[in-house]
Motif scaffolding. Sequence first.
Motif, PDB file in Angstrom:
ATOM      1  N   UNK A  98       0.837   6.811  -0.234  1.00 19.16           N
ATOM      2  CA  UNK A  98       0.251   5.770   0.605  1.00 19.16           C
ATOM      3  C   UNK A  98      -1.234   5.697   0.341  1.00 19.16           C
ATOM      4  N   UNK A  99      -1.880   4.754   0.976  1.00 17.83           N
ATOM      5  CA  UNK A  99      -3.324   4.631   0.790  1.00 17.83           C
ATOM      6  C   UNK A  99      -4.055   5.838   1.367  1.00 17.83           C
ATOM      7  N   UNK A 112      -6.002   7.521 -19.220  1.00 15.26           N
ATOM      8  CA  UNK A 112      -4.964   6.521 -19.467  1.00 15.26           C
ATOM      9  C   UNK A 112      -5.538   5.497 -20.451  1.00 15.26           C
ATOM     10  N   UNK A 116     -12.390   7.923  -6.692  1.00 13.69           N
ATOM     11  CA  UNK A 116     -11.363   8.149  -5.674  1.00 13.69           C
ATOM     12  C   UNK A 116     -11.011   9.638  -5.618  1.00 13.69           C
ATOM     13  N   UNK A 162     -11.296   4.823 -12.283  1.00  7.58           N
ATOM     14  CA  UNK A 162     -10.587   3.897 -13.180  1.00  7.58           C
ATOM     15  C   UNK A 162      -9.525   4.616 -13.981  1.00  7.58           C
ATOM     16  N   UNK A 163      -9.725   4.757 -15.306  1.00  7.81           N
ATOM     17  CA  UNK A 163      -8.637   5.343 -16.113  1.00  7.81           C
ATOM     18  C   UNK A 163      -8.888   6.805 -16.458  1.00  7.81           C
ATOM     19  N   UNK A 164      -9.760   7.469 -15.713  1.00  4.75           N
ATOM     20  CA  UNK A 164     -10.070   8.878 -15.988  1.00  4.75           C
ATOM     21  C   UNK A 164      -9.807   9.714 -14.736  1.00  4.75           C
ATOM     22  N   UNK A 165      -9.212  10.872 -14.930  1.00  5.34           N
ATOM     23  CA  UNK A 165      -8.904  11.749 -13.791  1.00  5.34           C
ATOM     24  C   UNK A 165      -9.267  13.186 -14.109  1.00  5.34           C
ATOM     25  N   UNK A 181       0.783  -1.231   0.000  1.00  2.00           N
ATOM     26  CA  UNK A 181       0.000   0.000   0.000  1.00  2.00           C
ATOM     27  C   UNK A 181       0.813   1.278   0.000  1.00  2.00           C
ATOM     28  N   UNK A 237     -10.579  10.688  -9.442  1.00  2.00           N
ATOM     29  CA  UNK A 237     -10.323   9.676 -10.469  1.00  2.00           C
ATOM     30  C   UNK A 237     -11.378   8.577 -10.430  1.00  2.00           C
ATOM     31  N   UNK A 263      -6.027  11.158   1.187  1.00  2.00           N
ATOM     32  CA  UNK A 263      -7.212  10.481   0.654  1.00  2.00           C
ATOM     33  C   UNK A 263      -8.098  10.222   1.873  1.00  2.00           C
ATOM     34  N   UNK A 267     -11.040  -0.598  -5.770  1.00  2.00           N
ATOM     35  CA  UNK A 267     -10.536  -0.432  -7.136  1.00  2.00           C
ATOM     36  C   UNK A 267     -11.495   0.279  -8.088  1.00  2.00           C
ATOM     37  N   UNK A 274     -10.093   5.724   1.902  1.00  2.00           N
ATOM     38  CA  UNK A 274      -9.441   4.780   0.986  1.00  2.00           C
ATOM     39  C   UNK A 274     -10.481   3.918   0.272  1.00  2.00           C
ATOM     40  N   UNK A 275     -10.642   4.171  -1.005  1.00  2.00           N
ATOM     41  CA  UNK A 275     -11.689   3.495  -1.769  1.00  2.00           C
ATOM     42  C   UNK A 275     -11.154   2.228  -2.415  1.00  2.00           C
TER      43      UNK A 275
END
Lengths: 281, 104
Positions: A159-160, A280, A205, A246-249, A118, A244, A195, A201, A198-199
């Motif tokens: 870190x997380x 991404x 997030x 997944x692959x978008x921020x 983590x 974010x 954060x 996957x 902590x979420x």
Amino acid sequence: MSRVSQSRGLFNRRVLGAVFLAGLGVGPAQAHDPIFGIGPHVIYKGGVEVAPEVHTSKKGNQRETALGIELTYGLTGDWSAGVDLPYQSSQDGLNDASGVGDASLFTKYRFWRHDTLGVQETTAVLAKVKLANGNEDTTPSVGTGSTDGILGLSYGYEGRKWYRWAGVRYRRNGENNAGLRRGDKVLVDLVWGIRPTPTSYLQPDTVWLVELNGEYGRHAELNGSSLPNTGGTEWFLSPGIFWTKRNFAVKFGVQIPIASHLYGRQDKTDYRTRLTLEWHL
Amino acid sequence: MKKIIAVMILSIIWSAVALAAGTEYRMRVDGLVCPYCAYGVEKKLKAIKGVEKIDVDLNAGLVTVDVAEGVTLTAPQMKTLFQDAGFTYRSMVKKPLNEDAKNE
């Protein structure tokens, strides 16, 4: 008015009076890197990062907006390279101009990484070359007319729950065709992030962060003569957010000046903002 | 008699399904911090033919991958894959989806 004075006035209007965003040496905004500072993140091998972004800045009666797109490619798991293509809009009092700004080529190499459960600690070097393709003949100018180089070193702890980064950049500015050279710059960044939740996957997030950004610039020079009303030091406190899924921020931050010591008579920076959307692929 | 035949047919079907089942790999990976960064792992694993399901547990540092029958993931392969994704592979445990776990 002497020819040198006229020339200096022209310089101040055309070059110093605008394109101050181009003078920042803003690093590529890769993944969980600081928004205004630099971080050691690189995209995975074979990955493509597409990041349209908007920078704005206000300094006295000068305003700038840069719409740009950053494209980054992961050469290896620790090495990425990319290009930044801006479209610049500048306003200086009653004058305004817009056009293609100075493009940049950049690369980043992560030379140290320590992974534990983590937690990821990394250190990277960054190099960037800003080209002189933007139009410098407009008033105010949308290009600097010089080719500039930036070298940076950054450390990151992720870190997380907690994040922290430190970075330093040196910007070496080139001389344009009129014999004008903006002062070299040193930029330092200290950044903290949290954060709150902590979420997992697939959940959205959020990371909140605050940056302390320091900038020191030397005097600009015209044909080797130092220009007194240029250079100095500015410090900014910069709250920001990463969101974010997944692959978008989405990344957004505001630079708020908290201290400045500028040489001679100069307008202080009022604020800067940066909004980045990032995929991404 | 009909009941016996039905039970036998069901048993054969169940056995066939069980034998055709793939494998679950549970991998310990260090450096997994955020969902956004872990996307690279998912993308690289999905590029492997036969990978059917991926789950990432960020808090436990676990990446679980279900693969189809006949597909094998090896430790050196995963070490390279995670290195390219920007993380550190530590170990893995595999089990046929219908049997007890076996350590690799």
